[in-house]
Design a protein around this motif. Sequence first.
Motif, PDB file in Angstrom:
ATOM      1  N   VAL A 168       1.020  -1.028   0.238  1.00  0.00           N
ATOM      2  CA  VAL A 168       0.273  -0.017   0.069  1.00  0.00           C
ATOM      3  C   VAL A 168       0.885   1.451   0.442  1.00  0.00           C
ATOM      4  CG1 VAL A 168      -2.088   1.173   1.421  1.00  0.00           C
ATOM      5  CG2 VAL A 168      -1.992  -1.280   1.511  1.00  0.00           C
ATOM      6  N   ARG A 169       0.132   1.974  -0.874  1.00  0.00           N
ATOM      7  CA  ARG A 169       1.740   3.122  -1.019  1.00  0.00           C
ATOM      8  C   ARG A 169       0.731   4.555  -0.430  1.00  0.00           C
ATOM      9  NH1 ARG A 169       2.721   4.332  -6.802  1.00  0.00           N
ATOM     10  NH2 ARG A 169       3.300   2.713  -6.955  1.00  0.00           N
ATOM     11  N   THR A 170       0.779   5.737  -0.020  1.00  0.00           N
ATOM     12  CA  THR A 170       0.400   6.930   0.263  1.00  0.00           C
ATOM     13  C   THR A 170       0.215   8.073  -0.906  1.00  0.00           C
ATOM     14  OG1 THR A 170       2.614   8.020   1.330  1.00  0.00           O
ATOM     15  CG2 THR A 170       1.452   6.210   2.295  1.00  0.00           C
ATOM     16  N   GLN A 171       0.116   9.221  -0.354  1.00  0.00           N
ATOM     17  CA  GLN A 171       0.071   9.486  -1.613  1.00  0.00           C
ATOM     18  C   GLN A 171       1.409  10.584  -1.736  1.00  0.00           C
ATOM     19  OE1 GLN A 171      -2.000  13.653  -0.352  1.00  0.00           O
ATOM     20  NE2 GLN A 171      -0.577  13.997   2.027  1.00  0.00           N
ATOM     21  N   HIS A 172       2.309  10.146  -0.857  1.00  0.00           N
ATOM     22  CA  HIS A 172       3.837  10.372  -0.948  1.00  0.00           C
ATOM     23  C   HIS A 172       5.062   9.448  -1.365  1.00  0.00           C
ATOM     24  CE1 HIS A 172       3.214  14.366   1.873  1.00  0.00           C
ATOM     25  NE2 HIS A 172       2.183  13.823   2.589  1.00  0.00           N
ATOM     26  N   MET A 173       3.417   8.356  -1.960  1.00  0.00           N
ATOM     27  CA  MET A 173       4.198   7.313  -2.554  1.00  0.00           C
ATOM     28  C   MET A 173       5.229   6.476  -1.641  1.00  0.00           C
ATOM     29  SD  MET A 173       5.258   9.061  -6.774  1.00  0.00           S
ATOM     30  CE  MET A 173       5.645   7.005  -7.002  1.00  0.00           C
ATOM     31  N   THR A 174       4.833   6.282  -0.349  1.00  0.00           N
ATOM     32  CA  THR A 174       5.582   5.845   0.860  1.00  0.00           C
ATOM     33  C   THR A 174       4.363   4.898   0.705  1.00  0.00           C
ATOM     34  OG1 THR A 174       5.401   7.362   2.484  1.00  0.00           O
ATOM     35  CG2 THR A 174       7.067   8.195   0.972  1.00  0.00           C
ATOM     36  N   THR A 175       4.875   4.403   1.925  1.00  0.00           N
ATOM     37  CA  THR A 175       4.256   2.815   3.206  1.00  0.00           C
ATOM     38  C   THR A 175       3.842   3.144   4.003  1.00  0.00           C
ATOM     39  OG1 THR A 175       4.531   0.719   4.117  1.00  0.00           O
ATOM     40  CG2 THR A 175       6.208   1.999   4.397  1.00  0.00           C
ATOM     41  N   PRO A 176       2.306   3.286   4.509  1.00  0.00           N
ATOM     42  CA  PRO A 176       1.937   3.898   5.826  1.00  0.00           C
ATOM     43  C   PRO A 176       2.671   3.892   6.994  1.00  0.00           C
ATOM     44  CG  PRO A 176       0.415   3.426   3.873  1.00  0.00           C
ATOM     45  CD  PRO A 176       1.924   3.005   3.798  1.00  0.00           C
ATOM     46  N   PHE A 177       2.887   2.218   6.565  1.00  0.00           N
ATOM     47  CA  PHE A 177       3.730   1.968   7.988  1.00  0.00           C
ATOM     48  C   PHE A 177       4.661   2.605   9.057  1.00  0.00           C
ATOM     49  CE2 PHE A 177       8.179   0.141  10.007  1.00  0.00           C
ATOM     50  CZ  PHE A 177       7.380  -0.200  10.800  1.00  0.00           C
ATOM     51  N   ASP A 224       4.690   6.592   8.384  1.00  0.00           N
ATOM     52  CA  ASP A 224       3.501   7.405   9.128  1.00  0.00           C
ATOM     53  C   ASP A 224       2.992   7.045  10.325  1.00  0.00           C
ATOM     54  OD1 ASP A 224       3.948   9.580   5.992  1.00  0.00           O
ATOM     55  OD2 ASP A 224       4.258   7.607   5.824  1.00  0.00           O
ATOM     56  N   GLU A 225       2.460   5.669  10.010  1.00  0.00           N
ATOM     57  CA  GLU A 225       1.720   5.860  11.631  1.00  0.00           C
ATOM     58  C   GLU A 225       3.503   6.021  12.137  1.00  0.00           C
ATOM     59  OE1 GLU A 225       0.592   1.169  12.331  1.00  0.00           O
ATOM     60  OE2 GLU A 225      -1.076   2.391  11.574  1.00  0.00           O
ATOM     61  N   MET A 226       4.032   4.787  12.477  1.00  0.00           N
ATOM     62  CA  MET A 226       4.491   5.002  13.829  1.00  0.00           C
ATOM     63  C   MET A 226       5.672   6.403  14.198  1.00  0.00           C
ATOM     64  SD  MET A 226       5.135   2.226  14.583  1.00  0.00           S
ATOM     65  CE  MET A 226       6.314   2.230  15.457  1.00  0.00           C
ATOM     66  N   TYR A 227       5.530   6.676  12.328  1.00  0.00           N
ATOM     67  CA  TYR A 227       6.136   8.129  12.954  1.00  0.00           C
ATOM     68  C   TYR A 227       5.614   9.253  14.015  1.00  0.00           C
ATOM     69  CZ  TYR A 227      10.992   7.609  12.353  1.00  0.00           C
ATOM     70  OH  TYR A 227      11.928   7.681  12.591  1.00  0.00           O
ATOM     71  N   ASP A 228       3.502   9.094  13.666  1.00  0.00           N
ATOM     72  CA  ASP A 228       2.942   9.898  13.973  1.00  0.00           C
ATOM     73  C   ASP A 228       2.723   9.321  15.621  1.00  0.00           C
ATOM     74  OD1 ASP A 228       2.024  11.249  12.130  1.00  0.00           O
ATOM     75  OD2 ASP A 228       0.256  10.080  11.497  1.00  0.00           O
ATOM     76  N   LEU A 229       2.862   7.640  15.943  1.00  0.00           N
ATOM     77  CA  LEU A 229       2.933   7.442  17.269  1.00  0.00           C
ATOM     78  C   LEU A 229       3.959   7.941  17.847  1.00  0.00           C
ATOM     79  CD1 LEU A 229       1.654   4.020  16.694  1.00  0.00           C
ATOM     80  CD2 LEU A 229       0.909   5.239  18.123  1.00  0.00           C
ATOM     81  N   ASN A 271      11.240   6.091  -1.321  1.00  0.00           N
ATOM     82  CA  ASN A 271      10.708   7.069  -0.949  1.00  0.00           C
ATOM     83  C   ASN A 271      10.006   7.408   0.185  1.00  0.00           C
ATOM     84  OD1 ASN A 271      10.031   8.290  -4.236  1.00  0.00           O
ATOM     85  ND2 ASN A 271       8.423   6.661  -4.024  1.00  0.00           N
ATOM     86  N   THR A 272      10.051   5.914   1.070  1.00  0.00           N
ATOM     87  CA  THR A 272       9.650   5.958   2.536  1.00  0.00           C
ATOM     88  C   THR A 272      11.082   6.234   3.004  1.00  0.00           C
ATOM     89  OG1 THR A 272       7.998   4.467   2.174  1.00  0.00           O
ATOM     90  CG2 THR A 272       9.839   4.729   4.304  1.00  0.00           C
ATOM     91  N   MET A 273      12.203   6.428   2.581  1.00  0.00           N
ATOM     92  CA  MET A 273      13.543   6.502   3.916  1.00  0.00           C
ATOM     93  C   MET A 273      13.970   8.009   3.002  1.00  0.00           C
ATOM     94  SD  MET A 273      16.081   2.913   2.036  1.00  0.00           S
ATOM     95  CE  MET A 273      17.214   3.486   3.655  1.00  0.00           C
ATOM     96  N   LYS A 274      13.345   8.967   2.468  1.00  0.00           N
ATOM     97  CA  LYS A 274      13.863   9.713   1.713  1.00  0.00           C
ATOM     98  C   LYS A 274      12.947  10.692   2.755  1.00  0.00           C
ATOM     99  CE  LYS A 274      15.544  13.322  -0.614  1.00  0.00           C
ATOM    100  NZ  LYS A 274      17.002  13.584  -0.220  1.00  0.00           N
ATOM    101  N   ARG A 275      11.854  10.459   2.728  1.00  0.00           N
ATOM    102  CA  ARG A 275      10.396  10.807   2.996  1.00  0.00           C
ATOM    103  C   ARG A 275      11.198  11.032   5.665  1.00  0.00           C
ATOM    104  NH1 ARG A 275       6.100  13.171   4.003  1.00  0.00           N
ATOM    105  NH2 ARG A 275       4.102  13.410   5.411  1.00  0.00           N
ATOM    106  N   LEU A 276      11.214   9.881   5.462  1.00  0.00           N
ATOM    107  CA  LEU A 276      12.406   9.897   6.567  1.00  0.00           C
ATOM    108  C   LEU A 276      13.312  10.567   7.100  1.00  0.00           C
ATOM    109  CD1 LEU A 276      12.592   5.716   7.344  1.00  0.00           C
ATOM    110  CD2 LEU A 276      10.904   7.875   8.532  1.00  0.00           C
ATOM    111  N   HIS A 289      11.947  14.326  -5.181  1.00  0.00           N
ATOM    112  CA  HIS A 289      13.210  14.075  -4.488  1.00  0.00           C
ATOM    113  C   HIS A 289      14.018  12.386  -4.728  1.00  0.00           C
ATOM    114  CE1 HIS A 289      11.859  16.845  -2.444  1.00  0.00           C
ATOM    115  NE2 HIS A 289      12.440  17.688  -2.480  1.00  0.00           N
ATOM    116  N   VAL A 290      13.246  11.735  -5.146  1.00  0.00           N
ATOM    117  CA  VAL A 290      14.111  10.159  -5.335  1.00  0.00           C
ATOM    118  C   VAL A 290      14.100  10.152  -6.881  1.00  0.00           C
ATOM    119  CG1 VAL A 290      14.109   7.995  -4.992  1.00  0.00           C
ATOM    120  CG2 VAL A 290      12.928   8.963  -3.224  1.00  0.00           C
ATOM    121  N   PHE A 291      13.423  10.793  -7.940  1.00  0.00           N
ATOM    122  CA  PHE A 291      13.563  10.434  -9.004  1.00  0.00           C
ATOM    123  C   PHE A 291      14.826  11.530  -9.452  1.00  0.00           C
ATOM    124  CE2 PHE A 291      12.195  13.025 -13.007  1.00  0.00           C
ATOM    125  CZ  PHE A 291      12.748  11.945 -13.910  1.00  0.00           C
ATOM    126  N   VAL A 292      14.444  13.120  -9.008  1.00  0.00           N
ATOM    127  CA  VAL A 292      15.632  13.432  -9.290  1.00  0.00           C
ATOM    128  C   VAL A 292      16.954  13.154  -8.557  1.00  0.00           C
ATOM    129  CG1 VAL A 292      17.195  15.895  -8.893  1.00  0.00           C
ATOM    130  CG2 VAL A 292      14.409  15.825  -8.970  1.00  0.00           C
TER     131      VAL A 292
END
Length: 892
Positions: free
Chosen positions: A590-599, A601-606, A691-696, A803-806
């Motif tokens: 599953v991907r989010t609007q940021h093309m990342t895994t929701p896992f 985002d959920e963990m960092y929200d916690l 994408n997830t690692m970059k967002r992290l 950012h990952v694409f660039v």
Amino acid sequence: MEAPVFLENECTLLRDTFSLQDVLLRSEEELMTKQASERVTEGAASKPKKTIGKMKVQVRKVRMSVDMPSGCNFSSLPVVKFDSVRHRLSNVQSSITSGWESVRRVQVATHVPPNSSFSKHSLAYMQASAQYIKQVSGLLKVGVTTLRSSSADEIQQETYSCKLRLKSSPEDDVVPMQPGSGETHVFFPDSLGDDLIIDVSDTKGKPCGRVVAQVATMAEEPADKLRWWSIYREPEHELVGRIHLYVQYTTAADENNTKYGSVAETVAYDIVLEVAMKAQHIQQRNLVLQGSWKWLLTEFASYYGVSDAYTKLRYLSYIVDVATPTADWLNLVHELLLPVLMKSHGTATLSHQENRILGEVEEQIEQTLAMVFENYKCLDESLVSGLAEDFRPPTGLAASALEPAIKLYSLLHDVLSPEAQLRLCGYFQTAARKRSRRHMLETDEFVAGNSEGIKMDMVTFTTAYQKMKSLCHNIRNEIFTDIEIHNHHILPSFVDLPNLTAAIYSVELSNRLRSFLVACPPTGPSSPVADLVIATADFQKDLASWNICSIKAGVDAKELFHLYIVLWIEDKRRALLENCRLDKVKWSGVRTQHMTTPFVDEMYDLLKNTLTEYEVIICRWPEYIFVLENAIADIEKAVIDSLEKQYVDILAPLKDCIAPKKFGLKYVQKLAKRNSTCPYVVPEDLGILLNTMKRLLDVLRPRIESHLRSWSSCIPHGGNSAAIGERLSEVTVTLRAKFRNYMQAVVEKLSENTRMQSTTKLKKIIQDSKGLVLESDIRGRMQELNDQLIGAINHVHKVSEVHVFVAICRGFWDRMGQDVLSFLENRKENKAWYKGARVAVSVLDDTFASQMQQLLGNTLQQKELEPPRSIMEVRSILCKDAPRQKNSGFYY
């Protein structure tokens, strides 16, 4: 001006108030005749007037037996001649006869009218008769036991000392007297039921025994002034000797019998005072005699010589019975008591009767003062009782009764003495305990019967913690009120009221908090728990700001919650680590609007919510930052590990391209070439991972680090604020290295795709361009590679965020430039291939820049279109060989 009111209408006011409607206007003879007839009619049971007596006492002799038996067992007596016994008993016969005659003379009514009773006088005589019988038995015992030896065995000691006092008087009110000295002392017994107590001691001051002489016995036969009394050793009640007393007992009637019904002046004054108080309805909150009655009492006392001290003490004895903890009562008592105590401390002394009354009223006044001080926050002048029955919060104002109470206490006690100071402080401590206990009642239900931490529903849990929070605020307000009262400067300087009461409030609040936390353990810094933590910490902070001395076993908020806070953080760490387990991750594919895994985002929200929860803890005790940071670092590592395990199959093809640090790029390229068998296509899941690692790196983790570092301001000056974030920085380094390796592996895989065929191999194209003259021919040979590059760029754009694409495009661009650079570096002396290299570099620049511009549009920054480092190095080499040509198309 005050007298006429009593004389109006034939003294109606006096007759009514004294219940003498038909007395004042009759002659004495007529009244005497009427009284005699009434006594005959009613019998001896009619209630007599109170009789006041006095005793003039002198000690003549003291005789102690040298061979007195230890008990009263007649079986132990030796056999003696009967004549000797009869001779000794004959000496006692007259005493026995006179004793029984006294008993017989006591008249006992044969009939007691209804609603009547035996008079006190008759009862006293009966009691005296019984005592006399005991005396007779004592004489018999002495007479018989002394037959064992000659009369010389009973001798008079050389010297004895006696101390006399009345039973009704204080124990320290004694009169020392030597037997045979001739000195006398006058005693004033309270009633016929009083006793004259004589303690006999030897020359060394050792107690020998005690004599208890009943006043009723002496009043029975006033003509019999000389008597022997038995001396007993207590508590065995052992007969040890005899004392010879001269007692002259008289009554007020005996001394003055020229007028009808005369009584002692003080008794008469008491009657008039009672009538006056009844006439003016003296009661609580109405204590002052005024007008004509006050004048009458003053004139009566003056005429009959009743002392001013007695009038004030007797008045006090009445108003203490209707005592109220109010300013008017306390002020009146002080006004009446002051001259009396000044007299007792001066040259003049109080009479025995006045001292007795003073002792009684002082005891009752002390009880009222205790009531004032122990309820100093519940006093209310508007109430009749002066004391609020319901429990009220403190008002912050000193009660009106407090100042006169202190003034009265200072009058009764030497406030410079430690005993008086401790006593007064003890009253206020008792008040604090009472109010504290009343506050605690609100939370008793949560600690009583729930000492083992029984779970409760959320509503009850919230209610319990709200009540504990209110308890902290209420106790805080109690201490603040004591500070305000103290600032009124009403209390003596030795009474530090805030510190005195805070020591009790703080200790009892600490004990209640500790018991409550055991009974209702907090599972985390939820809103109700956080409110209690804040209230407890603020309570401790307020006490410090008010300069309250350090209190042993008082409220220490950090100490109370420390173990719970550590457990909360550890429990949160374990819970979030559990969420990172691979079998717990539910967002695979599953991907989010940021093309990342929701896992993630959920963990960092916690994690973010966790930091928010602990805001109240960290702001007060910043040392918990490091405990929390360690837990967060462990969780972040677990998140990264979970990501790698989740995408392990996707990362497997890249593992060969990720070289250890000891190997260089050439090794990686060689290894990738050896393991490549087909073109590599970037998987969509790999794009999600990158994408997830970059967002992290760029978004999620900086928020956590920023939040943590913002708490550095909470650390006091001199603390190690620079250490905040060190553990997170370690995680950042690890994550950045992993991301860089994966990106390099992807670029290496894409570049390896271009080397799988000779038509797309860049080095081959440049090498084959040696014989070509036209640039168009070289570009034609580059077309297949150019198409492959465009396809790869477009696919990467589809699976990765901006950012990952660039980053991948620029990395791919740089990697292709490295191929050109390595080709030229190996052929520096042969410049035949420079033309082909120029065209190849130009095509690469056009392809990557145009495609990135086309796909990203205005979101692309200008610096991201600049050629990478390898391309710039290639240009540098080519520029050394040929001059610039503006229209060559090789340069921008």
